[in-house]
Design an enzyme around this catalytic site. Structure first.
Site, PDB file in Angstrom:
ATOM      1  N   ASP A 156       6.210 -24.601 -10.025  1.00  0.00           N
ATOM      2  CA  ASP A 156       5.178 -23.560  -9.985  1.00  0.00           C
ATOM      3  C   ASP A 156       3.866 -24.224  -9.575  1.00  0.00           C
ATOM      4  OD1 ASP A 156       3.509 -21.231 -10.644  1.00  0.00           O
ATOM      5  OD2 ASP A 156       5.287 -20.455 -11.634  1.00  0.00           O
ATOM      6  N   HIS A 192       3.672 -24.613  -6.122  1.00  0.00           N
ATOM      7  CA  HIS A 192       3.016 -23.425  -5.576  1.00  0.00           C
ATOM      8  C   HIS A 192       1.553 -23.687  -5.223  1.00  0.00           C
ATOM      9  CE1 HIS A 192       6.247 -20.538  -7.410  1.00  0.00           C
ATOM     10  NE2 HIS A 192       6.757 -21.461  -6.622  1.00  0.00           N
TER      11      HIS A 192
END
Ligand code: NAG
Ligand code: NAG
Ligand code: NAG
Length: 394
Positions: A217, A240
Site C-alpha cells: 500500500d 502505492h
C-alpha cells in the site's frame, strides 16, 4: 612506536568504554527479565518488566535486546517515564503467525505517552501472511494490528529498524510531536493489503529520512492533522506511492499543512506523489506542500490529485469534496510514467485546487513511444521552466 600507539589506542578505548558505562549506567537486558530468544516462548511479560524498570529510572535507561528471536504478543509500553529510554535492539521481535493470538488489538507494539524515546536497530516481523489470507478468504478476521505505533508521544527517534510483513500498517504515528524516523527498511509483498509503510496523522514535526520502503500500500501516508512533515531520501516501490490522505472521510478533520517530500525515487509504484480526498462534503484542507527532486520509474500515476477518491467504486458518496487544496509545488520531477496521463489534477468543483505550481517537470511514457498528457478538472495554478507533459492548469 607502533606498539605505543596501540597502547594509547587501548587506553582511549577503555576510557570511552568507562564514559559509556557511566553515562548510561541503567541497562536493562530483556533476557535478565526472563525473555527467551528461542522464537517460541512469549516474552511480552519480560519486555513489560524491563520497560517498567527502565521507565522508572531517574537516569537515562537502555533496554537491551540481544540477538535471537523473541516471540511477543500485543504489548504496550506506556509512559510517562522519568528519563530518556533507549532500546538497543540486535534481535528480532516476532508476532505469532496465528493472528487470533493478538486478539482484537489495534496494535502489536504500542508506545503511549512517552517523551524522549530512542529505538536503534532490530527487526520486527509481524508474520502477516496468514492474516492477509484470512482477509482474502472472506472469513471473519480479527481487527488487524499495526506493527509499531507511537501515540501521544514526543521526541521520538527510530533508526535502523527493519519491519517485515505487517498485518496492516507497519509504522503508525498519531498525536505525536517531534518524531524522527531514519534509516528504516520496510518490506511486504506488493499484493499484501493495507500494509502501508509509515502512516502519520494528527502529528507535528515528523521527519522521515534515508529509508527503503517496499510494500503493498502507500509507502508513506499522511492523514488529517499532519503538520510540519519532512520526508527526504526515500526509495519507494513496490507500493502505492507517497500520499496525503485519504481526507474527507470523517467530519471535523484537522488540516494538513507544511509537508515537504524530496529526493525520492519511485519504482513501479501505483502512484508517485498523491493527494486524495473522498467525495464527501466534510470540510478539510491541505496547504503548503512541496514535492521536489523526484525520480519516477515506470509509475502509473506519477503526479496525482484525486478529490473523487472512492477506491472500490461502490456506495460512493458522490458529493463535491469539501477539502480545499492550495499551494502545492511540484519541482524537478523526472522519469517515466507507465500510463499516458502522467499528471492528473481532479479537484473539487466546490473547492477548486489553487496555487498549484509546476516547475521543471520532465516525464515521458516508459515505452518512449507514446506522448504523455496531463488532465485537469477545477485545477488552478502556474508553471515555470520546462513542463512535460504540458500543463493544463488554468
Ligand atoms: C515547516 O516544517 C519544517 C519541518 O519539516 C519546519 O522546519 C518549518 O519551520 C515549518 N515551517 C513553518 C512555517 O511552520
Ligand atoms: C452522482 O451525482 C450526479 C449529480 O448529482 C449524478 O448525475 C450521477 O448519476 C451520480 N452518480 C452516481 C454513481 O450516483
Ligand atoms: C526530458 O528528458 C529526456 C530524457 O528523459 C531528454 O531527452 C529531454 O531533453 C528532456 N527535456 C527537457 C526539456 O529537459
Amino acid at each position: 612506536m607502533t606498539s605505543s600507539l596501540v597502547i594509547v589506542g587501548r587506553v582511549i578505548l577503555f576510557l570511552t568504554f568507562l564514559a559509556l558505562v557511566q553515562s548510561s549506567n541503567a541497562v536493562y537486558n530483556v533476557v535478565s527479565y526472563g525473555a527467551k530468544s528461542n522464537g517460541r516462548t512469549d516474552s511480552a511479560l519480560a519486555f513489560s518488566k524491563a520497560w517498567s524498570a527502565a521507565c522508572r529510572s531517574t537516569v537515562p535507561a537502555t533496554i537491551y535486546v540481544p540477538r535471537g528471536k523473541f516471540l511477543l504478543g500485543a504489548i504496550v509500553f506506556r509512559g510517562p517515564c522519568r528519563s530518556r529510554v533507549t532500546f538497543r535492539m540486535y534481535g528480532t521481535l516476532l508476532a505469532s503467525s496465528n493472528y487470533w493470538s493478538l486478539g482484537n488489538s489495534n496494535d502489536w507494539i504500542l508506545f503511549q505517552y512517552v517523551n524522549r524515546l530512542s529505538i536503534h536497530g532490530g527487526t520486527l516481523n509481524a508474520q502477516g501472511a496468514t492474516y492477509w489470507a484470512c482477509r482474502r478468504s472472506g472469513k471473519s478476521c480479527p481487527t488487524p494490528a499495526k506493527t509499531i505505533s507511537f501515540q501521544r508521544s514526543s521526541n521520538v527517534l527510530v533508526s535502523g529498524l527493519t519491519s517485515f510483513n505487517s498485518k496492516m500498517f507497519h509504522f503508525f504515528v498519531a498525536r505525536c510531536t517531534n518524531v524522527r524516523i531514519q534509516g528504516v527498511r520496510i518490506f511486504a509483498p506488493s499484493w499484501s493489503p493495507n500494509t502501508d509503510g509509515i502512516h502519520v496523522q494528527t502529528s507535528s514535526g515528523i521527519t522521515i529520512t534515508s529509508s527503503l520502503i517496499k510494500t503493498g500500500d502507500d509507502c508513506i501516508s499522511m492523514g488529517p492533522g499532519s503538520k510540519n512533515v519532512w520526508i527526504d531520501r526515500i526509495s519507494c516501490g513496490p507500493g502505492h506511492g507517497i500520499s496525503i490522505g485519504s481526507l474527507g472521510q470523517y467530519a471535523n478533520e484537522e488540516a494538513v499543512q507544511n509537508v515537504t517530500v524530496r529526493n525520492v525515487v519511485f519504482t513501479g509504484t501505483q502512484n508517485g506523489v498523491r493527494i486524495k480526498s473522498w467525495e464527501t462534503a466534510y470540510p478539510g484542507s491541505v496547504t503548503s506542500v512541496q514535492f521536489r527532486n523526484i525520480i519516477m520509474r515506470n509509475v502509473f500515476n506519477p503526479i496525482i490529485i484525486d478529490q473523487e477518491y472512492c477506491p472500490s467504486n461502490i456506495n460512493c458518496p458522490n458529493k463535491s469534496s469539501g477539502v480545499k487544496i492550495s499551494r502545492v509545488t511540484y519541482k524537478n520531477i523526472k522519469g517515466t510514467s507507465a500510463t499516458q496521463v502522467a499528471a492528473s489534477f481532479v479537484c473539487s468543483p466546490s473547492n477548486p485546487c489553487q496555487g498549484i505550481k509546476l516547475r521543471d517537470i520532465n516525464l515521458s511514457h516508459h515505452t518512449r513511444k507514446l506522448a504523455v498528457t496531463s488532465y485537469c478538472k477545477n485545477a488552478r495554478g502556474s508553471t515555470s521552466g520546462p513542463v512535460l507533459p504540458r500543463s493544463c492548469l488554468t
